[in-house]
Design a protein around this motif. Structure first.
Motif, PDB file in Angstrom:
ATOM      1  N   TYR A 163       7.235  -2.400 -14.090  1.00 27.15           N
ATOM      2  CA  TYR A 163       6.996  -1.218 -13.271  1.00 27.15           C
ATOM      3  C   TYR A 163       5.777  -0.473 -13.807  1.00 27.15           C
ATOM      4  O   TYR A 163       5.582  -0.363 -15.016  1.00 27.15           O
ATOM      5  N   LEU A 164       4.996   0.035 -12.888  1.00 31.82           N
ATOM      6  CA  LEU A 164       3.885   0.928 -13.246  1.00 31.82           C
ATOM      7  C   LEU A 164       4.184   2.287 -12.641  1.00 31.82           C
ATOM      8  O   LEU A 164       4.510   2.383 -11.455  1.00 31.82           O
ATOM      9  N   TYR A 165       4.099   3.327 -13.471  1.00 34.28           N
ATOM     10  CA  TYR A 165       4.395   4.683 -13.024  1.00 34.28           C
ATOM     11  C   TYR A 165       3.131   5.542 -13.142  1.00 34.28           C
ATOM     12  O   TYR A 165       2.395   5.443 -14.126  1.00 34.28           O
ATOM     13  N   ILE A 166       2.928   6.383 -12.155  1.00 31.16           N
ATOM     14  CA  ILE A 166       1.863   7.383 -12.242  1.00 31.16           C
ATOM     15  C   ILE A 166       2.512   8.741 -12.014  1.00 31.16           C
ATOM     16  O   ILE A 166       3.121   8.987 -10.973  1.00 31.16           O
ATOM     17  N   LYS A 167       2.342   9.604 -13.003  1.00 28.84           N
ATOM     18  CA  LYS A 167       2.943  10.935 -12.936  1.00 28.84           C
ATOM     19  C   LYS A 167       1.885  11.928 -12.459  1.00 28.84           C
ATOM     20  O   LYS A 167       0.767  11.949 -12.965  1.00 28.84           O
ATOM     21  N   GLY A 168       2.236  12.743 -11.471  1.00 25.21           N
ATOM     22  CA  GLY A 168       1.295  13.750 -11.001  1.00 25.21           C
ATOM     23  C   GLY A 168      -0.006  13.137 -10.489  1.00 25.21           C
ATOM     24  O   GLY A 168      -1.083  13.434 -10.991  1.00 25.21           O
ATOM     25  N   SER A 169       0.093  12.278  -9.495  1.00 24.35           N
ATOM     26  CA  SER A 169      -1.076  11.533  -8.992  1.00 24.35           C
ATOM     27  C   SER A 169      -2.239  12.452  -8.632  1.00 24.35           C
ATOM     28  O   SER A 169      -2.052  13.544  -8.082  1.00 24.35           O
ATOM     29  N   GLN A 170      -3.430  11.966  -8.948  1.00 23.77           N
ATOM     30  CA  GLN A 170      -4.665  12.679  -8.634  1.00 23.77           C
ATOM     31  C   GLN A 170      -5.526  11.786  -7.741  1.00 23.77           C
ATOM     32  O   GLN A 170      -5.400  10.559  -7.776  1.00 23.77           O
ATOM     33  N   PRO A 171      -6.428  12.388  -6.961  1.00 22.74           N
ATOM     34  CA  PRO A 171      -7.293  11.563  -6.099  1.00 22.74           C
ATOM     35  C   PRO A 171      -8.026  10.464  -6.858  1.00 22.74           C
ATOM     36  O   PRO A 171      -8.227   9.373  -6.309  1.00 22.74           O
ATOM     37  N   GLU A 172      -8.390  10.709  -8.100  1.00 21.87           N
ATOM     38  CA  GLU A 172      -9.104   9.681  -8.872  1.00 21.87           C
ATOM     39  C   GLU A 172      -8.205   8.497  -9.257  1.00 21.87           C
ATOM     40  O   GLU A 172      -8.695   7.484  -9.770  1.00 21.87           O
ATOM     41  N   ASP A 173      -6.905   8.613  -9.012  1.00 24.07           N
ATOM     42  CA  ASP A 173      -6.000   7.489  -9.247  1.00 24.07           C
ATOM     43  C   ASP A 173      -6.037   6.501  -8.084  1.00 24.07           C
ATOM     44  O   ASP A 173      -5.443   5.418  -8.172  1.00 24.07           O
ATOM     45  N   SER A 174      -6.689   6.873  -7.007  1.00 23.86           N
ATOM     46  CA  SER A 174      -6.774   5.989  -5.838  1.00 23.86           C
ATOM     47  C   SER A 174      -7.477   4.699  -6.240  1.00 23.86           C
ATOM     48  O   SER A 174      -8.624   4.718  -6.701  1.00 23.86           O
ATOM     49  N   ALA A 175      -6.790   3.595  -6.056  1.00 26.13           N
ATOM     50  CA  ALA A 175      -7.304   2.288  -6.473  1.00 26.13           C
ATOM     51  C   ALA A 175      -6.279   1.237  -6.082  1.00 26.13           C
ATOM     52  O   ALA A 175      -5.186   1.558  -5.620  1.00 26.13           O
ATOM     53  N   THR A 176      -6.637  -0.009  -6.293  1.00 22.35           N
ATOM     54  CA  THR A 176      -5.669  -1.101  -6.181  1.00 22.35           C
ATOM     55  C   THR A 176      -5.211  -1.461  -7.575  1.00 22.35           C
ATOM     56  O   THR A 176      -6.036  -1.646  -8.479  1.00 22.35           O
ATOM     57  N   SER A 205       0.850  -1.197   0.000  1.00 16.59           N
ATOM     58  CA  SER A 205       0.000   0.000   0.000  1.00 16.59           C
ATOM     59  C   SER A 205       0.879   1.238   0.000  1.00 16.59           C
ATOM     60  O   SER A 205       2.054   1.188   0.369  1.00 16.59           O
ATOM     61  N   LEU A 206       0.283   2.317  -0.425  1.00 14.61           N
ATOM     62  CA  LEU A 206       1.032   3.535  -0.656  1.00 14.61           C
ATOM     63  C   LEU A 206       0.101   4.730  -0.491  1.00 14.61           C
ATOM     64  O   LEU A 206      -1.007   4.730  -1.032  1.00 14.61           O
ATOM     65  N   HIS A 207       0.554   5.711   0.271  1.00 14.47           N
ATOM     66  CA  HIS A 207      -0.179   6.973   0.382  1.00 14.47           C
ATOM     67  C   HIS A 207       0.711   8.063  -0.192  1.00 14.47           C
ATOM     68  O   HIS A 207       1.880   8.189   0.216  1.00 14.47           O
ATOM     69  N   VAL A 208       0.184   8.817  -1.133  1.00 12.13           N
ATOM     70  CA  VAL A 208       0.954   9.922  -1.711  1.00 12.13           C
ATOM     71  C   VAL A 208       0.095  11.169  -1.717  1.00 12.13           C
ATOM     72  O   VAL A 208      -1.131  11.113  -1.635  1.00 12.13           O
ATOM     73  N   GLN A 209       0.761  12.301  -1.833  1.00  9.89           N
ATOM     74  CA  GLN A 209       0.053  13.567  -1.927  1.00  9.89           C
ATOM     75  C   GLN A 209      -0.316  13.831  -3.382  1.00  9.89           C
ATOM     76  O   GLN A 209       0.383  13.419  -4.315  1.00  9.89           O
ATOM     77  N   GLU A 210      -1.409  14.525  -3.559  1.00  9.80           N
ATOM     78  CA  GLU A 210      -1.808  14.925  -4.911  1.00  9.80           C
ATOM     79  C   GLU A 210      -0.654  15.649  -5.585  1.00  9.80           C
ATOM     80  O   GLU A 210      -0.020  16.524  -4.980  1.00  9.80           O
ATOM     81  N   GLY A 211      -0.371  15.280  -6.816  1.00  9.02           N
ATOM     82  CA  GLY A 211       0.718  15.890  -7.565  1.00  9.02           C
ATOM     83  C   GLY A 211       2.018  15.105  -7.524  1.00  9.02           C
ATOM     84  O   GLY A 211       2.892  15.299  -8.378  1.00  9.02           O
ATOM     85  N   ASP A 212       2.145  14.203  -6.546  1.00  9.86           N
ATOM     86  CA  ASP A 212       3.356  13.378  -6.476  1.00  9.86           C
ATOM     87  C   ASP A 212       3.345  12.355  -7.602  1.00  9.86           C
ATOM     88  O   ASP A 212       2.292  11.929  -8.077  1.00  9.86           O
ATOM     89  N   SER A 213       4.522  11.944  -7.996  1.00  9.27           N
ATOM     90  CA  SER A 213       4.661  10.825  -8.924  1.00  9.27           C
ATOM     91  C   SER A 213       5.037   9.585  -8.119  1.00  9.27           C
ATOM     92  O   SER A 213       5.686   9.689  -7.075  1.00  9.27           O
ATOM     93  N   THR A 214       4.624   8.454  -8.586  1.00  9.96           N
ATOM     94  CA  THR A 214       4.856   7.229  -7.831  1.00  9.96           C
ATOM     95  C   THR A 214       5.059   6.056  -8.778  1.00  9.96           C
ATOM     96  O   THR A 214       4.762   6.140  -9.975  1.00  9.96           O
ATOM     97  N   ASN A 215       5.585   4.987  -8.244  1.00 12.16           N
ATOM     98  CA  ASN A 215       5.721   3.787  -9.065  1.00 12.16           C
ATOM     99  C   ASN A 215       5.639   2.553  -8.191  1.00 12.16           C
ATOM    100  O   ASN A 215       5.931   2.600  -6.998  1.00 12.16           O
ATOM    101  N   PHE A 216       5.205   1.454  -8.778  1.00 16.09           N
ATOM    102  CA  PHE A 216       5.136   0.183  -8.078  1.00 16.09           C
ATOM    103  C   PHE A 216       5.727  -0.917  -8.956  1.00 16.09           C
ATOM    104  O   PHE A 216       5.923  -0.728 -10.133  1.00 16.09           O
ATOM    105  N   THR A 217       5.989  -2.036  -8.291  1.00 18.47           N
ATOM    106  CA  THR A 217       6.683  -3.126  -8.957  1.00 18.47           C
ATOM    107  C   THR A 217       5.859  -4.402  -8.950  1.00 18.47           C
ATOM    108  O   THR A 217       5.165  -4.699  -7.983  1.00 18.47           O
ATOM    109  N   CYS A 218       5.961  -5.127 -10.045  1.00 23.57           N
ATOM    110  CA  CYS A 218       5.382  -6.469 -10.144  1.00 23.57           C
ATOM    111  C   CYS A 218       6.520  -7.411 -10.501  1.00 23.57           C
ATOM    112  O   CYS A 218       7.188  -7.217 -11.526  1.00 23.57           O
ATOM    113  N   SER A 219       6.756  -8.422  -9.666  1.00 26.10           N
ATOM    114  CA  SER A 219       7.810  -9.399  -9.932  1.00 26.10           C
ATOM    115  C   SER A 219       7.192 -10.755 -10.203  1.00 26.10           C
ATOM    116  O   SER A 219       6.245 -11.160  -9.516  1.00 26.10           O
ATOM    117  N   PHE A 220       7.747 -11.457 -11.185  1.00 20.92           N
ATOM    118  CA  PHE A 220       7.187 -12.749 -11.560  1.00 20.92           C
ATOM    119  C   PHE A 220       8.311 -13.637 -12.093  1.00 20.92           C
ATOM    120  O   PHE A 220       9.346 -13.142 -12.550  1.00 20.92           O
TER     121      PHE A 220
END
Lengths: 113, 111
Positions: free
Chosen positions: B74-87, B10-25
């Motif tokens: 890797y999945l990247y989200i640039k400039g996160s917005q509240p509507e990006d909140s999801a799993t 899980s991850l909490h970021v502020q609006e406008g932050d960029s973030t990324n997550f990893t999937c390993s297989f």
């Protein structure tokens, strides 16, 4: 076009009963897969059907069964319900070749009491 | 493909932050990888289908990369917005008529 339709949306059953869930895929999609999601768990694969044939099955007990009809609609049945069967059951349809990805239904929330 | 790991959980970021997550297989028997976004009370929605090593996909502010040789995406989200909140779920496919889903990264974007 219509999406994947699952019925019912919510269901409450008593332990020991059986339940049947229904899934109507997107028109033209011949592959239907079922997944179970419980709290803290990822989506667990139940089975996949294509042209009325089960092509793969997950690691679930024989109480979980399914079938697919000639119109690609699918049903999933769980017999002798246990409390641990309480979960969200998702159906997903895809084109013939499953690697194209899924379109998911809204799910059936099953509660066993 | 038996073991799919996603991080962070899980991850909490502020609006406008960029973030990324990893999937390993596991990199063996790889055929394709899918990313899905699952918003609360909705159905999982397909984001990307990736098949080739080095693939890069983009959809608006969201992009993904794939390395099949080392078994990660890797999945990247640039400039996160509240509507990006999801799993965000990843699901590799090994050609056995089933996907193995990771447990997902739950993203919360704070306004």
């Amino acid at each position: 076009k219509a999406g994947v339709t699952q019925t019912p949306r919510y269901l409450i059953k008593t332990r020991g009963q059986q339940v049947t869930l229904s899934c109507s895929p997107i028109s033209g999609h011949r592959s239907v897969s079922w997944y179970q999601q419980t709290p803290g768990q990822g989506l667990q694969f139940l089975f996949e059907y294509f042209s009325e044939t089960q092509r793969n099955k997950g690691n679930f007990p024989g109480r979980f069964s399914g079938r697919q009809f000639s119109n690609s609609r699918s049903e999933m049945n769980v017999s002798t319900l246990e409390l641990g069967d309480s979960a969200l059951y998702l159906c997903a349809s895809s084109l013939a070749r499953a690697h194209y990805g899924y379109t998911f239904g809204s799910g059936t929330r099953l509660t066993v009491v | 493909i038996l073991n799919v790991e996603q991080s962070p959980q899980s991850l909490h970021v502020q609006e406008g932050d960029s973030t990324n997550f990893t999937c390993s297989f596991p990199s063996s028997n790889f055929y394709a990888l899918h990313w899905y976004r699952w918003e609360t009370a909705k159905s999982p929605e397909a984001l990307f289908v990736m098949t080739l090593n080095g693939d890069e996909k983009k959809k608006g502010r969201i992009s993904a990369t794939l390395n099949t040789k080392e078994g990660y995406s890797y999945l990247y989200i640039k400039g996160s917005q509240p509507e990006d909140s999801a799993t965000y779920l990843c699901a590799p496919y090994s050609g056995t008529y089933k996907y193995i889903f990771g447990t997902g990264t739950r993203l919360k974007v704070l306004a």
